[in-house]
Design an enzyme around this catalytic site. Structure first.
Site, PDB file in Angstrom:
ATOM      1  CG  ASP A 234      -0.443  -0.637   2.429  1.00 20.29           C
ATOM      2  OD1 ASP A 234       0.763  -0.938   2.485  1.00 20.29           O
ATOM      3  OD2 ASP A 234      -1.231  -0.859   3.364  1.00 20.29           O
TER       4      ASP A 234
ATOM      5  CD  GLU B 200      -3.649   4.128   6.804  1.00 19.89           C
ATOM      6  OE1 GLU B 200      -4.644   4.025   7.552  1.00 19.89           O
ATOM      7  OE2 GLU B 200      -2.564   3.587   7.047  1.00 19.89           O
TER       8      GLU B 200
END
EC number: 3.5.1.47
Length: 386
Positions: free
Chosen positions: A73, A132
């Site tokens: 990520d 997130e």
């Protein structure tokens, strides 16, 4: 293959440029520059108009029988860094406080090795935006980035943790991370004068009763040996002390260790809210938003093989970990593809998402070498089973 010093520099460069979900343009540019320096003979590097900051790198295997995916990520958090490091964030109010700079660096280290040492199976490196928030994994799946030639048969990923010694690998069979659902509830009644409650319909009273009943959902509707939690973290109602509130707003989260559990909690929450609406002659509007934050449920067979490799490799320190109630959108991808997520210890006093989070960089090489070793052994094992 990237050296330890090169990996450290890459991590520090990435640490200085944190960007929020779906805004990772500079991060993508830097990743593409690094990847462009690798041996390109078996590499296919792709970006996508439908998810502009994502990158997928496919390595053609020498004798492929499947495609193995690895996810890293990319996004940072809206946190003002307070580490005072010489390579602190250069973006005001933004920080890689969750370790995604390390996640990307480990992936680059693995990718650099296999660019020089052609793997037996196809490898797919997915640099994913928006973990997130915005459910980047779910977006990628729904927009068919991971389809056709780019569909992985298996998926792996790691997450750093300050709670394990530097370089320790933590994993477990079953759920590693809980799934999470955002809860928003609005109650509508009738405002009025505090002296004439019979002429109003008090939503503070209704909201208080709702919060109280919500606390019984996990204790009375969920198996007590399983894990789940509902937290109401925000309640707003009323404007002044002598006016009865005709509206109340609640916000909270649901966390559960399996998707079935989360769906059961959702069902009970809706039923309780409907009961409050009827009891208090109120209108109750409930919105549940899970997005891509499903439980990270590790595949039994792949995870057992991964743990066996860790335990049989003397230079690796392995620790079985307990489920964490934090959320991770890799859970959505694991609901679509079999795979495994694991912890990489980075040993720090500060916790994830803290403004002072300062993970130990020595862990990067451990993560790289662990995955190179496992993927190589995994591909050779599959070759023997053909």
């Amino acid at each position: 293959m990237l050296t330890t010093q090169q990996l450290s520099k890459i991590r520090r460069d990435l640490h200085q440029m944190p960007e929020l979900a779906l805004q990772e343009q500079e991060t993508q540019k830097h990743l593409l520059q690094v990847i462009g320096q690798f041996n390109q003979q078996n590499l296919q590097v792709m970006t996508f108009s439908q998810l502009p900051t994502a990158i997928i790198v496919r390595i053609q295997g020498s004798h492929p029988v499947k495609t193995i995916g690895y996810r890293a990520d990319m996004d940072g958090l809206p946190v003002q860094e307070k580490t005072n490091l010489p390579f602190s964030s250069q973006n005001e109010g933004r920080m890689h406080a969750c370790g995604h700079d390390l996640h990307m660096t480990v992936a680059l280290g693995i990718l650099s090795y296999f660019s020089d040492h052609q793997p037996q199976d196809n490898l797919l490196f997915f640099f994913q935006p928006a973990e997130e928030s915005e459910s980047g994994g779910k977006l990628a799946y729904e927009q068919e980035l991971l389809a056709g030639q780019l569909r992985p048969d298996e998926f792996f990923a790691l997450h750093v943790t300050p709670d394990l010694p530097v370089g320790t690998i933590g994993c477990r069979l079953g759920t590693l991370f809980a799934g999470t659902t955002e809860v928003n509830i609005d109650l509508y009644g009738q405002d009025g004068h505090a002296a004439y409650p019979q002429r109003a319909n008090d939503m503070i009273v209704a909201a208080a009763q709702l919060v109280d009943q919500i606390q019984t959902i996990v204790s009375r509707s969920i198996d007590p040996v399983a894990g789940g939690v509902i937290t109401i973290g925000k309640l707003e109602a009323g404007v002044v002390r002598n006016v009865i509130a005709g509206h109340a707003h609640l916000e909270g989260t649901i966390r559960g260790l399996t998707q079935t559990m989360i769906e059961r909690i959702d069902e009970r929450l809706r039923a309780v809210a409907a009961g409050i609406a009827k009891s208090y002659d109120a209108k109750v509007d409930i919105q549940l938003n899970q997005g891509g934050y499903w439980p990270v449920e590790n595949n039994p067979e792949l995870t057992a093989e991964f743990i066996d490799y860790l335990q049989q490799t003397p230079q690796i320190t392995y620790q079985e970990t307990q489920p964490a109630m934090t959320g991770e959108d890799f859970g959505y991808l694991l609901a679509q593809f079999p795979g495994t997520m694991f912890w990489l210890g980075v040993e720090d006093r500060a916790q994830l998402h803290a403004a002072t989070f300062n993970p130990r960089e020595e862990a990067i090489t451990v993560g790289v070498e662990t995955m190179i070793g496992f993927l190589t052994a995994h591909m050779h094992r599959d070759e023997g089973e053909q």
